[in-house]
Design an enzyme around this catalytic site. Structure first.
Site, PDB file in Angstrom:
ATOM      1  N   CYS A  25     -49.795  84.160 -27.788  1.00  0.00           N
ATOM      2  CA  CYS A  25     -49.368  84.467 -29.149  1.00  0.00           C
ATOM      3  C   CYS A  25     -50.182  85.675 -29.590  1.00  0.00           C
ATOM      4  CB  CYS A  25     -49.608  83.279 -30.080  1.00  0.00           C
ATOM      5  SG  CYS A  25     -49.245  83.629 -31.817  1.00  0.00           S
ATOM      6  N   GLU A  55     -42.810  87.271 -29.856  1.00  0.00           N
ATOM      7  CA  GLU A  55     -43.048  87.250 -28.418  1.00  0.00           C
ATOM      8  C   GLU A  55     -42.184  88.328 -27.772  1.00  0.00           C
ATOM      9  OE1 GLU A  55     -45.027  87.147 -25.909  1.00  0.00           O
ATOM     10  OE2 GLU A  55     -45.581  85.131 -26.589  1.00  0.00           O
TER      11      GLU A  55
END
Length: 258
Positions: free
Chosen positions: A2, A111
């Site tokens: 992340c 992402e």
């Protein structure tokens, strides 16, 4: 991993979601990057018997955990994530996993799916809960003291294997803690890491939706709602920006969301 996330909810919504007594106002943030200040929620001393005062508080910390034993911060890698499967055993995280578990408020995360071929571009996705709202990532916190006596609060986000819905984008995703499990996750007095290990799992496949977005999110300076607008990934014009997220230089100990 992340490497970027967002918190665009109103402070009142965050305060209610985490049952906080107080929370300073903050602006919506659409592109939070490593080393920048983030909001975390931690447990406080238990309230006196009969008191209805919440035993949680919000705190501003640097995203990028620094263990207390680090000597040279410039040579130490930036720990923005911790693998949940091994955090309880790793030297950098095991103390925080046992004594300083926190929650990280978020509206979602970004992402990047790698393109095929050496020169192919990576497609960014805005990944948010279906229907929107606030979520809580599992986090770890450490307070680092330098040789001059200065202190800075730091944190990392725990990750787990991606669920089936997101695995085609990346093989990792943040651990999401459900509201019903907040108290158990934050309770470092009676809950050992082994007692909360069952919380460190991927969310169900229908929890998140992944929205293809512009490469504008690659630049840390871009921080606006337009970053989360859906695009046609096949129609996206290649830009000169580097693929994937880029971190800014480490911030100082004085943290501000403004």
């Amino acid at each position: 991993m992340c490497g970027r996330f967002a918190l665009s909810a109103m402070p009142e919504e965050v305060r209610e979601f985490f049952s906080l007594m107080e929370l300073e106002d903050f602006p919506p943030r659409y592109n939070i990057a490593p080393t920048q200040p983030i909001v975390i929620v931690r447990a406080t001393e238990p309230a006196n018997e009969g008191s209805n005062r919440p035993d949680r508080q919000a705190l501003l910390v640097r995203w990028g955990l620094l263990p207390r034993w680090v000597k040279d911060t410039k040579a130490f890698p930036l720990l923005i994530n911790a693998r949940s499967e091994t955090a309880a055993e790793k030297a950098a995280f095991k103390a925080a996993m046992r004594h300083r578990r926190v929650l990280v408020p978020a509206s979602g995360f970004y992402e990047w799916r790698r393109g095929e071929g050496r020169k192919a571009r990576s497609q960014p996705f805005w990944i948010r809960p279906r229907g929107g709202g606030v979520i809580a990532f599992a986090g770890l916190m450490e307070t680092y003291a330098d040789a001059a006596g200065g202190e800075i609060d730091t944190a990392a986000i725990l990750t787990t294997t991606a669920n089936s819905a997101l695995s085609s984008i990346h093989d990792r995703m943040p651990v999401v803690i459900e509201p019903g499990d907040f108290a158990r996750w934050l309770d470092c007095r009676t809950q050992e890491p082994c007692d909360v290990a069952n919380l460190l799992r991927p969310v169900s496949d229908d929890f998140f939706e992944a929205i293809p977005v512009s490469e504008a999110v690659n630049a840390v300076a871009n921080d606006n709602a337009a970053l989360q607008e859906r695009i046609d990934p096949l129609a996206e014009t290649p830009a000169p920006a580097a693929d994937g997220p880029a971190a800014e230089k480490p911030a100082g100990a004085q943290l501000s969301l403004f």
